[in-house]
Design an enzyme around this catalytic site. Structure first.
Site, short mmCIF file in Angstrom:
data_model
loop_
_atom_site.label_atom_id
_atom_site.label_comp_id
_atom_site.label_asym_id
_atom_site.label_seq_id
_atom_site.Cartn_x
_atom_site.Cartn_y
_atom_site.Cartn_z
N CYS A 108 0.83 -1.22 0.00
CA CYS A 108 0.00 0.00 0.00
C CYS A 108 0.86 1.26 0.00
O CYS A 108 0.38 2.33 -0.34
CB CYS A 108 -0.90 0.03 1.23
SG CYS A 108 -1.91 -1.42 1.36
N GLU A 118 -0.95 2.38 13.42
CA GLU A 118 -0.39 1.10 13.87
C GLU A 118 1.09 1.27 14.14
O GLU A 118 1.79 1.90 13.34
CB GLU A 118 -0.63 0.03 12.80
CG GLU A 118 -2.11 -0.22 12.58
CD GLU A 118 -2.40 -1.34 11.61
OE1 GLU A 118 -1.70 -1.46 10.59
OE2 GLU A 118 -3.34 -2.10 11.87
C1 SIN Z 1 1.07 -2.34 3.52
O1 SIN Z 1 1.25 -2.56 2.36
O2 SIN Z 1 -0.02 -1.98 3.93
C2 SIN Z 1 2.11 -2.55 4.60
C3 SIN Z 1 3.45 -2.13 4.26
C4 SIN Z 1 4.37 -2.01 5.45
O3 SIN Z 1 3.99 -2.21 6.61
O4 SIN Z 1 5.52 -1.68 5.24
#
Ligand code: SIN
Length: 484
Positions: free
Chosen positions: A292, A465
C-alpha cells in the site's frame, strides 16, 4: 503435497483448520489455496459457516473477561515468547509465505522479522499504559482518567503481508488487554495459521486469539455488525473499508482502517540521484510492487530526469525475476486479476500517449509474472496516475516548480505514504508540511517500523499502527469523578 508443506507438517506448523477457543477445528466445506508462482494447489483450507464464525466471537468474548484482568507483566511475557518463536521459526515461515504469496524468500523472512518487531515493541509498551489524574473543580474530589481495553476486536488482514499485518494489529490489541477474532486473507491463510500455532505455544490462553477463514463478505459483515465485537481493524482496499464502516455504524463500533494509497516520490534537482534511485527501487519493487505504501508516481525535476532515467534503467536491468526458493528480487503477482489490472493501466497509459521504456507485458504466457516496467510521459488525466497500480511499474513525470509538483502529488483522494529527495533543509520542512499524507519519507524509500505511527489520511483511512499511538487504538478512556 510438496516438500515444504510436508516438512512443515512434521513440525506441526502446517495448519489448515479454524482455530477457535484454543483448539484446531475442521470444517466440512474447504477452499483451495495455490502457489502463485506455478498455480499448483498447496492446501485445502477450512471454510467457516455462520455457527463457527459466531463460536469464534463468543470464545473471544468469554476470554476477554479474564484476559483484561491478567497482569500486564504476564501479557507482556506471552508477547515476548511469541516474538522468540517467530525468530526461531523464521526460515520455515519464510518458505511457507514464499509458497503461498510468491514473495521472494529473502523478503518473506524479512517480513517475519518485521512482524516479530511488533511483538517485541508491544511487549514493552504494554508496561507503559498510563491514565491520568486531573485537577477537579470540586473540593476533596479527584478526576481520574482510566485507559481500559475496548473489548473483542475483529481483525481482517490482507494477502500482501500475511504475517506483519496480522501481528501489527494483534500485538497492541493483546498488550492493551483485548481479545481477537482474526480473518486472514483466503489467498494466504497458511502463514497466519502457522503463526497462530506459535501463539498457542507461546501460552495464549484459549479464546484470546481465534482465527477463521471462509467467505470474506460473510465474515466481514458478521464481525462488523456483531454486538459483542467492540472494534474492527482492517487493512485492505478503500472499497471494502467503506463497506465495513457502513456495517460497523449499526453498533457504533470503533474502527481503524489502513486502505489504498497512491504514493508520490519526488526527486528535486539537488537530490543525490544514486540514493534516490536506491530508495525508489526499494519502495517500488518491494513485494513486486504490491504494497500500500509502494511508490505509484515518480516526479523528477526536468533538469535531472535524463541522468535519473539512466540510473533507473541500470537498476531495473539488474533485477532478477524468479519462481523458486532461490535468491531473486521479483516474484509473481498474487492472481490473474492483479495481472489484468496492471496490464490495463499500462496499456491505457500507452494509448493515451505515454512512452513504454521497458517491460509492459507478462513475462511468460499463462503465468502471473509481470515484467518490471518504466513509462515516461505519464500525465494526471491517465488512470495509471489516479489508481493504485499494485505492480512493478514505474511512471516518470517531469516537473519544473515546487508548487506545481505539490499540486500534482496531492491531486488524489488517497493520503497514505509519500517520499521526496532533496538536500535543502528549508525545503524539507516546507514539503513535509504541505504533503497531504499520513507518512513522509525524506531521503529514504523505507518508512515502515514498529517504532512509528503507520497510517493514512483522506481515503487511505484512519487510525495508526505501531508506536504508542498504535496502542491507543485498542484503549478507551473512562473518567471517574471521585469525591472523598
Ligand atoms: C502495507 O502494504 O499496507 C504494509 C506495508 C508495510 O507495513 O511496510
Amino acid at each position: 503435497m510438496n516438500n515444504v508443506s510436508e516438512e512443515l507438517q512434521d513440525k506441526s506448523l502446517f495448519h489448515t483448520d479454524l482455530f477457535i477457543d484454543g483448539k484446531w477445528q475442521s470444517t466440512e466445506k474447504r477452499f483451495s489455496v495455490s502457489n502463485p508462482a506455478n498455480r499448483t494447489q498447496i492446501a485445502e483450507v477450512a471454510f467457516a459457516n455462520e455457527t463457527e464464525i459466531d463460536d469464534a466471537i463468543r470464545a473471544a468474548h468469554r476470554a476477554f473477561v479474564a484476559w483484561k484482568k491478567v497482569d500486564v507483566a504476564q501479557r507482556a511475557k506471552v508477547l515476548s515468547r511469541w516474538c522468540g518463536l517467530l525468530h526461531e521459526n523464521k526460515e520455515d515461515l519464510g518458505r511457507l509465505m514464499n509458497m503461498e504469496q510468491g514473495k521472494p524468500y529473502r523478503e518473506a523472512v524479512g517480513e517475519i522479522k518485521y512482524a516479530a518487531s511488533y511483538l517485541e515493541y508491544y511487549s514493552e509498551e504494554a508496561k507503559r499504559i498510563k491514565g491520568d489524574l486531573l485537577s477537579s473543580p470540586f473540593a476533596n474530589a479527584h478526576t481520574l482518567v482510566l485507559k481500559q481495553p475496548v473489548g473483542v476486536v475483529g481483525i481482517i488482514t490482507p494477502w500482501n503481508f500475511p504475517a506483519a499485518m496480522f501481528i501489527r494489529k494483534v500485538a497492541p490489541a493483546l498488550a492493551a488487554g483485548c481479545t481477537c477474532v482474526v480473518k486472514p486473507d483466503e489467498r494466504t491463510p497458511l502463514t497466519a495459521y502457522a503463526i497462530m500455532e506459535l501463539g498457542r505455544r507461546a501460552g495464549l490462553p484459549p479464546g484470546v486469539v481465534n482465527m477463521i477463514t471462509g467467505d470474506p463478505p460473510e465474515i466481514g459483515k458478521r464481525l462488523a455488525t456483531h454486538p459483542k465485537v467492540a472494534k474492527i481493524s482492517f487493512t485492505g482496499s478503500t472499497q471494502v473499508g467503506k463497506l465495513l464502516m457502513r456495517w460497523a455504524s449499526g453498533t457504533v463500533k470503533r474502527i481503524s482502517l489502513e486502505l489504498g494509497g497512491n504514493a508520490p516520490f519526488i526527486v528535486f534537482s539537488d537530490a543525490d540521484l544514486e540514493e534516490a534511485v536506491k530508495g525508489l527501487m526499494l519502495s517500488k519493487f518491494r513485494n513486486s510492487g504490491q504494497t500500500c505504501i509502494c511508490v505509484n508516481r515518480v516526479f523528477v525535476h526536468a533538469s535531472v530526469i535524463k541522468p535519473f532515467a539512466v540510473l533507473l534503467e541500470k537498476a531495473i536491468h539488474a533485477l532478477k525475476v524468479g519462481d523458486s526458493i532461490t535468491d531473486y528480487d521479483l516474484g509473481p503477482l498474487i492472481d490473474e486479476s492483479a495481472v489484468h489490472k496492471v496490464d490495463r493501466l499500462v496499456r491505457g497509459a500507452c494509448e493515451a500517449g505515454a512512452h513504454l521504456c521497458c517491460g509492459g507485458k507478462r513475462l511468460k504466457t499463462d503465468q502471473l509474472f509481470y515484467a518490471p516496467t518504466v513509462l515516461k510521459g505519464v500525465t494526471p488525466d491517465m488512470d495509471i496516475f489516479k489508481e493504485e497500480i499494485f505492480g512493478p511499474v514505474v511512471t516518470l513525470i517531469p516537473f519544473e516548480a515546487e508548487e506545481e509538483v505539490l499540486e500534482m502529488a496531492n491531486n488524489t483522494p488517497y493520503g497514505l505514504a509519500s517520499y521526496f529527495y532533496t538536500r535543502d533543509a528549508g525545503r524539507i520542512w516546507r514539503i513535509s508540511k504541505e504533503l497531504e499524507y499520513g507518512m513522509v519519507g525524506v531521503n529514504t524509500g523505507s518508512i515502515s517500523t514498529a517504532w512509528a505511527p503507520f497510517g493514512g489520511i483522506k481515503q487511505s483511512g484512519f487510525g495508526r499502527e505501531g508506536s504508542a499511538y498504535g496502542m491507543e487504538e485498542y484503549l478507551q478512556i473512562k473518567y471517574v469523578n471521585w469525591h472523598e
